[in-house]
Design an enzyme around this catalytic site. Structure first.
Site, PDB file in Angstrom:
ATOM      1  CB  CYS A  42      -0.896  -0.035   1.248  1.00  0.00           C
ATOM      2  SG  CYS A  42      -1.912   1.323   1.359  1.00  0.00           S
ATOM      3  CB  CYS A  47      -3.390   2.491  -1.230  1.00  0.00           C
ATOM      4  SG  CYS A  47      -3.258   0.836  -0.885  1.00  0.00           S
ATOM      5  CE  LYS A  50      -4.314   2.779  -6.358  1.00  0.00           C
ATOM      6  NZ  LYS A  50      -5.083   1.493  -5.984  1.00  0.00           N
ATOM      7  CE1 TYR A 182      -6.868  -2.007  -6.404  1.00  0.00           C
ATOM      8  CE2 TYR A 182      -7.699  -4.387  -6.591  1.00  0.00           C
ATOM      9  CZ  TYR A 182      -7.131  -3.467  -5.921  1.00  0.00           C
ATOM     10  OH  TYR A 182      -5.972  -3.834  -4.987  1.00  0.00           O
ATOM     11  CD  GLU A 186      -7.505   2.162  -8.502  1.00  0.00           C
ATOM     12  OE1 GLU A 186      -8.466   2.448  -7.867  1.00  0.00           O
ATOM     13  OE2 GLU A 186      -6.279   1.599  -8.508  1.00  0.00           O
ATOM     14  CG  HIS A 450     -29.832  21.901  -3.132  1.00  0.00           C
ATOM     15  ND1 HIS A 450     -29.877  21.018  -4.147  1.00  0.00           N
ATOM     16  CD2 HIS A 450     -30.094  22.988  -3.751  1.00  0.00           C
ATOM     17  CE1 HIS A 450     -30.087  21.510  -5.198  1.00  0.00           C
ATOM     18  NE2 HIS A 450     -30.414  22.854  -4.896  1.00  0.00           N
ATOM     19  CD  GLU A 455     -29.055  17.852  -3.325  1.00  0.00           C
ATOM     20  OE1 GLU A 455     -30.156  17.867  -2.814  1.00  0.00           O
ATOM     21  OE2 GLU A 455     -28.503  18.571  -4.035  1.00  0.00           O
TER      22      GLU A 455
END
Length: 461
Positions: A42, A47, A50, A182, A186, A450, A455
């Site tokens: 990682c 992670c 990246k 993934y 990515e 909002h 939302e």
């Protein structure tokens, strides 16, 4: 019998670091062996670097988007060498930080690779394969993580893996990416955003198999909009290095033989537990093989192997291969074995994200999983797809997808899925609601902020 250590940890990645520090906090004498940089996949080659490159790749889009907001066009040029240097400087800083945390916790760091000599004895080996030291431990934790794998294809040695992506001295002008998971998705977005021409080869029709279908479709369509040359239903038959230093890729697409040339080939077809050289047979540790043929260390719910004093956590067990899961497993192991606080983990409703472009994130059951589990008639889907407000002035045809998977009778929210900017940040909060057993009525009763994309999750009808 006396031992050198109460606990010896093999591997200073996420799981090993968490376990060693927690065990030491309970008064255990702990050592951890790591022959690479401290931090694991990682921090060093996953992670963290990246995500930094994801950030870097988005500036090209921001420069273009700014024109719609009244800014003059910018002619920007990437300095690849500077980017790679900056990323690796941050990786080194974090690695040193983890070393300092170990020292503060009272954990002894041994800069070697470790392998079993017998069930309680470990040999510490340098990079040349020479044994430098032998140690014994009452309990041993294996936390060696996983490693990228390559398919059995002629010339595949000319490809690189995610490990080498952060070390490329020059930016590829034209790059091929193999795989539909993934990591491949990515890096396709990263490299395209940085200005590399990207060809993405898929074996199936869509990337991200196992994710909700709307996530698969949303990411796929977004990749096409961003200019990535996605080629589905391809079987790579061979790679060949040319005299000019290019790589010729031969492949079959829907039965037709094809070929193309690129500067670099990234092989991101999957990962497997990094068990080579551990000497597990000398310790009598049993392995398991899943339906995909992936070999991993077999453990029970308390991370114990068939050997009473040997344990394993993280990707080397091939359960849920995520950094936060490895950390949680390491801490649960230490609490159980050294803190007199026996506990196990729940692997339900673990959120995950894909830092693709567009970004995607998910928690809970997909629509297909829910219908297979409960029956189609017992599942209700709430879904919205729209252009986000940000792009009302940029002119881009971007699309956000938000989705809730709900049990029809109880209105219990079984899954939440999103494709779009900040999906990971939004789903992280929603994961808390799912973990607490929220219903659709709970979502409906929550006041919206909002105007936001988030939302939409509390206004779905």
């Amino acid at each position: 019998m006396s031992y050198d250590y109460d606990l010896f940890v093999i591997g200073a990645g996420s799981g090993g670091l968490a376990a060693s520090k927690r065990a030491a906090s309970y008064g255990a004498k702990v050592a951890i062996a790591e022959g690479d940089k401290v931090g694991g996949t990682c921090v060093i080659r996953g992670c963290v670097p990246k995500k930094l490159m994801v950030y870097g790749s988005k500036f090209s889009h921001l420069f273009e988007d700014a024109v719609g907001y009244g800014w003059r066009p910018v002619e920007a040029k990437l300095n690849w060498e500077r980017l790679i240097q900056a990323v690796n400087q941050e990786v080194n800083r974090l690695s040193e930080l983890h070393i300092s945390y170990l020292a503060k916790a009272g954990v002894e760091l041994l800069p070697f690779f470790a392998r079993f000599a017998d069930p309680h004895t470990l040999e510490l080996v340098d990079r040349q394969g020479q044994v430098q030291q032998r140690v014994t431990a009452a309990k041993i934790l294996i936390a060696v993580g996983g490693e990228a794998i390559k398919p059995n294809v002629p010339g595949i040695e000319h490809s690189i893996t995610s490990r080498e992506m952060f070390l490329l001295p020059k930016q590829p002008k034209r790059m091929a990416i193999l795989g539909g998971g993934y990591i491949s998705v990515e890096f396709a977005g990263i490299m395209q955003g940085l200005g590399t021409e990207v060809i993405h080869f898929l074996r199936g029709d869509r990337p991200l198999r196992g994710f909700d279908q709307d996530i698969q479709d949303g990411v796929y369509e977004g990749m096409l909009r961003h200019g990535i040359d996605v080629r589905p239903q391809c079987q790579i038959t061979g790679l060949k290095l040319t005299k000019k230093g290019n790589i010729r890729i031969r492949y079959e697409q829907q039965g037709q033989a094809c070929e193309t040339k690129v500067d670099t080939v990234l092989c991101a077809v999957g990962r497997a537990p990094n068990l080579q050289g551990l000497g597990l047979d000398r310790a009598g540790v049993h392995l398991s093989t899943n339906s995909q043929g992936i070999v991993a260390i077999a453990v029970d719910e308390y991370y114990r192997t068939n050997q009473e004093h040997i344990f394993a956590v993280g990707d080397c067990t091939n359960r849920v291969n995520l950094t936060p899961v490895a950390i949680a497993e390491g801490r649960a192991f230490a609490d159980t074995q050294f803190g007199n606080l026996p506990r196990t983990l729940s692997y339900e409703n673990i959120p995950s994200a894909v830092f693709s472009q567009p970004e995607a994130a998910s928690v809970g059951l997909s629509e297909a999983q829910a219908k297979a589990k409960l029956g189609e008639e017992n599942v209700k889907i709430y879904r919205a797809a729209f252009r986000p407000m940000y792009h009302s002035l940029t002119g881009r045809a971007e699309k956000v997808i938000v989705k809730l998977v709900v049990e029809k009778n109880t209105e219990w929210v079984l899954g939440a899925h999103m494709v779009g900017d900040n999906a990971a940040e939004i789903i992280q909060g929603i994961a808390i609601a799912l973990k607490m057993g929220a219903t659709k009525k709970d979502f409906d009763a929550t006041m919206a902020i909002h105007p936001t994309t988030a939302e939409e999750f509390v206004t779905l009808r």
